[in-house]
Design a protein around this motif. Structure first.
Motif, PDB file in Angstrom:
ATOM      1  N   TYR A  96      -6.799  -2.829  91.838  1.00 18.26           N
ATOM      2  CA  TYR A  96      -7.942  -3.579  92.360  1.00 18.26           C
ATOM      3  C   TYR A  96      -7.552  -5.008  92.741  1.00 18.26           C
ATOM      4  O   TYR A  96      -8.009  -5.543  93.753  1.00 18.26           O
ATOM      5  N   LEU A  97      -6.704  -5.631  91.946  1.00 16.08           N
ATOM      6  CA  LEU A  97      -6.326  -7.020  92.212  1.00 16.08           C
ATOM      7  C   LEU A  97      -5.551  -7.149  93.520  1.00 16.08           C
ATOM      8  O   LEU A  97      -5.656  -8.162  94.219  1.00 16.08           O
ATOM      9  N   ASN A  98      -4.767  -6.113  93.852  1.00 13.25           N
ATOM     10  CA  ASN A  98      -3.937  -6.152  95.059  1.00 13.25           C
ATOM     11  C   ASN A  98      -4.570  -5.432  96.244  1.00 13.25           C
ATOM     12  O   ASN A  98      -3.963  -5.377  97.324  1.00 13.25           O
ATOM     13  N   PHE A 115     -10.532 -11.439  99.243  1.00 10.86           N
ATOM     14  CA  PHE A 115     -10.688 -10.605  98.051  1.00 10.86           C
ATOM     15  C   PHE A 115     -12.167 -10.309  97.841  1.00 10.86           C
ATOM     16  O   PHE A 115     -12.982 -11.230  97.708  1.00 10.86           O
ATOM     17  N   ASP A 116     -12.496  -9.031  97.801  1.00 11.92           N
ATOM     18  CA  ASP A 116     -13.874  -8.596  97.612  1.00 11.92           C
ATOM     19  C   ASP A 116     -14.278  -8.868  96.164  1.00 11.92           C
ATOM     20  O   ASP A 116     -13.617  -8.376  95.237  1.00 11.92           O
ATOM     21  N   PRO A 117     -15.366  -9.626  95.923  1.00 11.85           N
ATOM     22  CA  PRO A 117     -15.810  -9.861  94.545  1.00 11.85           C
ATOM     23  C   PRO A 117     -16.066  -8.579  93.767  1.00 11.85           C
ATOM     24  O   PRO A 117     -15.897  -8.559  92.541  1.00 11.85           O
ATOM     25  N   MET A 165     -14.336  -5.175  89.291  1.00  9.59           N
ATOM     26  CA  MET A 165     -13.784  -3.926  88.763  1.00  9.59           C
ATOM     27  C   MET A 165     -12.492  -4.193  87.984  1.00  9.59           C
ATOM     28  O   MET A 165     -12.267  -3.596  86.921  1.00  9.59           O
ATOM     29  N   ALA A 166     -11.643  -5.067  88.503  1.00 12.08           N
ATOM     30  CA  ALA A 166     -10.427  -5.426  87.769  1.00 12.08           C
ATOM     31  C   ALA A 166     -10.771  -6.034  86.419  1.00 12.08           C
ATOM     32  O   ALA A 166     -10.188  -5.680  85.381  1.00 12.08           O
ATOM     33  N   ILE A 167     -11.746  -6.950  86.407  1.00 14.80           N
ATOM     34  CA  ILE A 167     -12.167  -7.593  85.158  1.00 14.80           C
ATOM     35  C   ILE A 167     -12.718  -6.562  84.176  1.00 14.80           C
ATOM     36  O   ILE A 167     -12.398  -6.592  82.974  1.00 14.80           O
ATOM     37  N   ASN A 168     -13.531  -5.649  84.662  1.00 13.35           N
ATOM     38  CA  ASN A 168     -14.115  -4.635  83.780  1.00 13.35           C
ATOM     39  C   ASN A 168     -13.029  -3.803  83.108  1.00 13.35           C
ATOM     40  O   ASN A 168     -13.104  -3.506  81.902  1.00 13.35           O
ATOM     41  N   HIS A 169     -12.028  -3.398  83.880  1.00 11.21           N
ATOM     42  CA  HIS A 169     -10.935  -2.611  83.283  1.00 11.21           C
ATOM     43  C   HIS A 169     -10.141  -3.460  82.291  1.00 11.21           C
ATOM     44  O   HIS A 169      -9.755  -2.969  81.213  1.00 11.21           O
ATOM     45  N   LEU A 170      -9.894  -4.705  82.601  1.00  5.23           N
ATOM     46  CA  LEU A 170      -9.151  -5.577  81.690  1.00  5.23           C
ATOM     47  C   LEU A 170      -9.928  -5.833  80.407  1.00  5.23           C
ATOM     48  O   LEU A 170      -9.339  -5.920  79.316  1.00  5.23           O
ATOM     49  N   ASN A 171     -11.245  -5.935  80.502  1.00  6.00           N
ATOM     50  CA  ASN A 171     -12.071  -6.131  79.298  1.00  6.00           C
ATOM     51  C   ASN A 171     -12.019  -4.927  78.366  1.00  6.00           C
ATOM     52  O   ASN A 171     -12.262  -5.059  77.158  1.00  6.00           O
ATOM     53  N   GLU A 172     -11.731  -3.754  78.924  1.00  5.11           N
ATOM     54  CA  GLU A 172     -11.675  -2.537  78.111  1.00  5.11           C
ATOM     55  C   GLU A 172     -10.328  -2.349  77.419  1.00  5.11           C
ATOM     56  O   GLU A 172     -10.158  -1.415  76.628  1.00  5.11           O
TER      57      GLU A 172
END
Length: 527
Positions: free
Chosen positions: A210-212, A232-234, A239-246
């Motif tokens: 997602y980040l790339n 970069f689409d917010p 989505m990247a943040i959500n996965h990292l939070n998990e």
């Protein structure tokens, strides 16, 4: 628990050849494929994991992602390290489609993906085995896409003696990878540690995708890669943040270099996914991480090759543990620290390791490492050295002089993903417009990391600050090219690279052999 390692004779050869096209090796290929067909899904999966070790080679990820960046120089030293300019080509972005390292990287990445696909094509694979194999294939394909802009894929029922019929381009491949990983995420293991593709590893890979995503979507006609700045689409950043939070169960290490010791996966609290090496047993070429940079007269004796740029070294404050940390049993006995080696170097006076002496180079000059380095012509002393992965310091009992046990087969596991990277990715995604339901700020995340590394806190944070912090934290770990492209600095200039690069350098050339054997491939623009 360590995963069982098995040898799959011929599978590496099959993967290297079949993913790029057909050859005249019909009989050998058929024998190899038939042999692979005799293994269970679990055996094939074990083989796919063990085959990832080849990516530790200095001509694979290190050459593609670090040599080509502003972090590393491979200077020619008289007759040493010229290699017909192969190492200089990485730094100067002057590759051609016959470059031996690029050919090796293409083969190695595609064969790792093929090894994982053998599991996916095995009718007896469980949902968990399919999920782990999907991760391994996607990780290899992610690197292939990032470097070459196209990913050859074949269906399970395709003729293995014909070229792959599917060639995923950048804009299409990123969506395919995300879809495939999200489909299997819940089937990935929740435990078994960093040698296994767990759900945490899957979330980390998804966050990378997602980040790339904006980089790969910025593709012109005929697959031409476009330079940044990117949009970069917010939604993607969220989505990247959500996965990292998990990603749970990890914390920043007080001891920064514990993530790179011979026992790193047993002791570090940061490591999410590795390529496993077994001390004295099955290993990749992880020893190159110290041999490639250390001088011949240091211990263990090195190859006196690669050095850090002064640009990288000067990013650090005095006192930042990532720049220099004394390691008991290393610094006191062998004379050097972890991190960057600058100035007069010391070593043991004899095999008793009770005193240190100033070292000399082979001609007898004081061994003083300097910031100055010429990529075309340097002496033995030029260049700042880097010790990040730490050598196994166990000495052989019957040593005549100083001899190291298992120096050719060290146990340091090669780190693909670790928690500090996850934190930096989250800070970047927030700064690029993503929403964090946990309410963290990019500045707070960066300062948390900097505090743990004994660096001063920043009053504010910009994209440039995050790029610099990623370099300080992740130097020589294999992410710098990817980062520089995303932050739009990869085509610029730095030490020993005086000229900006053409846009073609955003992708490497498809190797000539791959084009010759797979007519479905098209050479990247500018080569």
């Amino acid at each position: 628990m360590k995963m069982k390692n098995i040898k799959l004779i011929g599978i590496g050869l099959v993967g290297a050849i079949l993913m790029i096209g057909c050859t005249d090796l019909d009989e050998e290929l058929n024998d190899s494929v038939n042999e692979a067909a005799g293994f269970s899904a679990s055996d094939l999966l074990a083989g796919a994991y063990s085959s990832m070790r080849e990516l530790q080679h200095e001509q694979d990820i290190l050459a593609s992602y670090v040599h080509s960046s502003d972090e590393l120089i491979a200077p020619t030293r008289g007759a040493d390290w010229d290699d017909a300019g192969a190492w200089r080509d990485h730094h100067l972005h002057s590759w051609t489609n016959t470059h031996p390292h690029i050919d090796k990287t293409w083969r190695d990445l595609n064969s790792r993906a093929f090894n994982a696909q053998l599991v996916l094509c095995n009718g007896d694979a469980s949902a968990t085995e399919i999920a782990e194999a999907t991760f391994l294939r996607t990780l290899s394909d992610f690197f292939t896409l990032d470097l070459f802009g196209v990913v050859p894929r074949r269906a399970c029922n395709e003729d293995l003696l014909q070229p792959p019929t599917q060639q995923l381009g950048r804009a299409e491949a990123i969506d395919v990878f995300i879809s495939e990983m999200e489909a299997v995420l819940n089937d990935m293991p929740t435990a078994n540690g960093p040698i296994t593709a767990t759900q945490n590893a899957g979330r980390m890979l998804l966050a990378k995708l997602y980040l790339n995503k904006a980089v790969y979507k910025a593709t012109g006609q005929d697959g031409v890669a476009q330079p940044g700045p990117y949009t970069f689409d917010p939604v993607d950043m969220t989505m990247a943040i959500n996965h990292l939070n998990e990603i749970t169960g990890y914390s920043l290490e007080d001891d920064y270099f514990s993530s790179f010791t011979p026992t790193n996966t047993e002791t570090s609290t940061e490591i999410i996914f590795v390529s496993e090496n077994e001390l004295g047993g099955a290993t990749g070429n992880i020893r190159n991480r110290w041999h490639m940079t250390m001088h011949y007269n240091q211990q263990p004796s090195g190859w006196n090759g690669f050095v850090a740029t002064a640009d990288l070294y000067n990013l650090f404050e005095d006192g930042d543990v990532r720049r220099s940390t004394d390691i008991p049993g290393l610094t006191d006995a062998f004379g050097y620290n972890a991190g960057f080696l600058v100035g007069q170097q010391q070593g043991p006076s004899d095999k008793t390791l009770t005193s240190l002496i100033d070292l000399e180079d082979r001609p007898g000059n004081p061994l003083v490492f300097t910031e100055e380095v010429d990529i075309f012509s340097s002496n033995e002393r030029n260049g700042i050295r880097v010790i990040k992965y730490l050598p196994n310091l166990e000495l052989s009992a019957d040593a005549d002089g100083i001899s190291f046990s298992n120096d050719d087969a060290p146990g340091n596991d090669y780190v693909f993903f670790r928690y500090a990277d996850a934190r930096l990715m989250k800070a970047e995604a927030i700064l690029r417009g993503g929403t964090d339901t946990n309410g963290e700020s990019a500045l707070a995340i960066i300062n948390e990391l900097r505090t743990s590394r004994n660096a001063s806190m920043l009053p504010a944070v910009t994209e440039s600050d995050i790029l610099d912090e990623r370099s300080r934290e992740l130097y020589w770990e294999g992410w710098r090219r990817n980062d520089q492209i995303r932050f739009n600095t990869f085509l610029g200039t730095w030490q020993a690279k005086a000229d900006a690069s053409p846009e073609r350098a955003l992708l490497m050339p498809i190797p000539a052999e791959a084009l010759a054997t797979n007519p479905n491939l098209t050479q990247n623009s500018g080569y």
